[in-house]
Design an enzyme around this catalytic site. Structure first.
Site, short mmCIF file in Angstrom:
data_model
loop_
_atom_site.label_atom_id
_atom_site.label_comp_id
_atom_site.label_asym_id
_atom_site.label_seq_id
_atom_site.Cartn_x
_atom_site.Cartn_y
_atom_site.Cartn_z
N TYR A 213 0.86 -1.19 0.00
CA TYR A 213 0.00 0.00 0.00
C TYR A 213 0.89 1.23 0.00
CZ TYR A 213 -3.38 3.52 1.51
OH TYR A 213 -4.16 4.65 1.59
N ASP B 265 9.19 3.12 -0.34
CA ASP B 265 8.14 3.75 0.46
C ASP B 265 8.39 3.38 1.91
OD1 ASP B 265 5.92 4.45 1.88
OD2 ASP B 265 4.46 3.59 0.49
N LYS C 109 4.16 9.60 8.49
CA LYS C 109 3.78 9.01 9.79
C LYS C 109 4.71 9.44 10.92
CE LYS C 109 1.24 5.08 7.88
NZ LYS C 109 -0.11 4.85 8.26
C1 LIG Z 1 3.49 2.18 3.32
C2 LIG Z 1 2.52 3.31 3.24
N1 LIG Z 1 2.68 4.25 2.31
C3 LIG Z 1 1.85 5.29 2.20
C4 LIG Z 1 0.79 5.43 3.07
C5 LIG Z 1 -0.13 6.60 2.94
O1 LIG Z 1 0.10 7.49 3.99
P1 LIG Z 1 -1.02 8.56 4.38
O2 LIG Z 1 -2.13 7.80 5.01
O3 LIG Z 1 -0.29 9.49 5.32
O4 LIG Z 1 -1.43 9.22 3.13
C6 LIG Z 1 0.59 4.47 4.06
C7 LIG Z 1 -0.54 4.59 5.00
O5 LIG Z 1 -0.85 3.72 5.77
C8 LIG Z 1 1.46 3.37 4.14
O6 LIG Z 1 1.30 2.39 5.05
#
Ligand SMILES: Cc1ncc(COP(=O)(O)O)c(C=O)c1O
Length: 484
Positions: free
Chosen positions: A190, A292, A320
């Site tokens: 994700y 990511d 985060k």
């Molecule tokens: C690995 C990863 N990338 C991107 C995101 C997206 O982050 P945001 O919810 O701050 O947009 C998340 C959200 O859980 C994530 O787990």
């Protein structure tokens, strides 16, 4: 105007009595039956759960009148009902019914600082009085970028406000640098909710296609097929799949985005050589590699999964935990990648990017909270959690394993090692849901969404917090054993 059905708590409303979690037991009046199946365990625990959540239920009903679906993000819908919180302090959070929880949810992995950490409070309070937004750079941004460079080994940084923005910019940047449209992502990863990465996030078994050629499955309605077609999909830990995609699409792949340690499918670790192999393969095809690290950054270790694995990609996305609880994201890159931003080849923009409030929180998080001593403390707690949980798994003969890295960890309810999304898909989610309920009723708030999520140990947790996790798990494990 009619009196609202549910009175909001005002400053003068007395605080509800705090109820500390205990090992779950049936609520008074609940049926005295020994569960004979995992579904019955869930049913009993849901009764206990609902018995503890009257005020949450009232708020959920009222919220449904003005908040779509009664929540502010669809992922706040826990089963059997959303839990409304009043406040957090240290390692604990409190719901509106006055129940106390050890917070291992961590706001989906963001609350590495815990709650009300003095360094974050001082930084935010200090900045609020000096202005929270100018849309002009402030000196703190330089300190943050310097510290990120030191930790992640990439020279140039920019900021944004959410993980979604960071990965969206990373994908744009890879396309802009290469002039190519295709990207590769991993089945089960994700990366936020923008179109290009909303592909094969958690597809149904019926839709996934053969392992050799995973289908490109839109993860939401509203994603145009034309965009989905630009996102090629490979299995995690399958370097041959990426080689095939590059061979079949010569000169067309801009790059690949990957969670270097998968953390939206429990926790799945990269096999030795996998990430380094990907980097080499992509570079030989003129394509770029983005990590990511929205979840792993700062939580897997001081330098994220990049530090843990030693593989430095072209681009890293952070969000985060880096903000200490304040919304912020960062995108770092090599001279080549971010140089393309520096020379105007790609305009990375945003009204609130690098705003002084976020930068103040970020600086405090990096320089005062996520310190070497804090990581040592977290590591000791991780080991305590893993040892305690594994002891209960062994004692009760469960087909389960504990997977953890840094501040993150989870119990995976299968004895088989999981190396990709397809292995994860086969795990029966009802065990994770029952475990979540047991923990919740016992005063430990794990992230909802069953087998997908992991705990987060913050810098403010202590041994007693971890022991509560293990005690609740012991009760759950014994219940599972009694099923036979
Ligand atoms: C690995 C990863 N990338 C991107 C995101 C997206 O982050 P945001 O919810 O701050 O947009 C998340 C959200 O859980 C994530 O787990």
């Amino acid at each position: 105007m009619a009196e609202p059905a549910v009175p909001m708590q005002s400053a003068s409303t007395p605080e509800p009595e705090v109820r500390v979690g205990a090992v779950p037991r049936p609520a008074p009046g609940s049926p005295a039956r020994a569960p004979g199946s995992i579904d019955e365990i869930i049913a009993v625990q849901e009764e206990i759960f609902c018995e503890r959540q009257h005020e949450s239920r009232r708020l959920a009903q009222r919220a449904g009148l003005t908040l779509a679906g009664g929540v502010t993000s669809s992922w706040q819908i826990t089963r059997p009902q959303p839990v409304w919180l009043s406040h957090g302090q240290g390692s604990k959070i409190y719901d509106v019914d006055g129940n106390e929880y050890v917070d291992l949810h961590g706001g989906y992995g963001a609350a590495l600082a815990g709650h009300g950490h003095p360094a974050i409070v001082d930084a935010v309070r200090g900045q609020v009085t000096l202005g929270t937004h100018f849309a002009q750079p402030t000196p703190t941004a330089i300190l943050v970028a310097e510290e990120l460079t030191r930790r992640f080994g990439l020279p140039l940084w920019r900021f944004a406000n959410s993980g979604t923005e960071a990965t969206m910019d990373a994908v744009h940047l890879m396309r802009s640098i290469t002039g190519r449209d295709l990207i590769i992502k991993i089945e089960g990863c994700y990366h936020g909710h923008h179109d290009s990465v909303q592909v094969s996030v958690c597809p149904e078994e019926a839709d996934i296609g053969p392992a050799r050629r995973p289908a490109q499955v839109p993860s939401s309605t509203g994603i145009p097929r034309a965009i989905v077609d630009l996102t090629l999909v490979a299995g995690f830990n399958d370097i041959d799949a990426v080689a095939r995609l590059l061979d079949e699409n010569p000169g067309r792949v801009a790059g690949m985005i990957i969670e270097p340690i998968m953390m939206n499918a429990g926790i799945i670790l990269p096999e030795p050589g996998y990430l380094a192999g990907l980097k080499e393969l992509l570079h030989s095809a003129g394509a770029l590699l983005t990590f990511d690290e929205v979840k792993t950054g700062l939580t897997a270790g001081p330098g994220g999964a990049t530090g843990v694995t030693g593989v430095v990609p072209d681009i890293i996305c952070l969000a985060k935990a880096i903000g200490g609880g304040v919304s912020v994201a960062a995108i770092g890159g090599t001279e080549e990648a971010m140089g393309h931003v520096a020379d105007g080849g790609y305009e990375m923009v945003g009204t609130f990017n690098g705003n002084p409030l976020a930068m103040a929180a970020c600086r405090a998080m990096l320089c005062e909270v996520a310190t070497p001593a804090a990581y040592q403390r977290i590591e000791a707690l991780r080991q305590r959690a893993v040892a305690g949980l594994q002891r209960e798994i062994d004692r009760n003969g469960l087909a389960a394993q504990v997977v953890s890295v840094g501040a993150k960890g989870c119990v995976v309810f299968t004895a088989e090692p999981v190396r990709d999304f397809r292995g994860f898909l086969g795990i029966d989610d009802s065990y994770s849901q029952a475990h979540w309920l047991y923990q919740h009723n016992g005063g430990v708030f794990l992230p909802p969404w069953g087998k997908i999520e992991q705990w987060l140990i913050s810098v403010q947790h202590d041994q007693a917090d971890i022991d509560r996790l293990v005690t609740n798990f012991a009760a759950f494990a014994a219940a599972l054993r009694s099923l036979g």
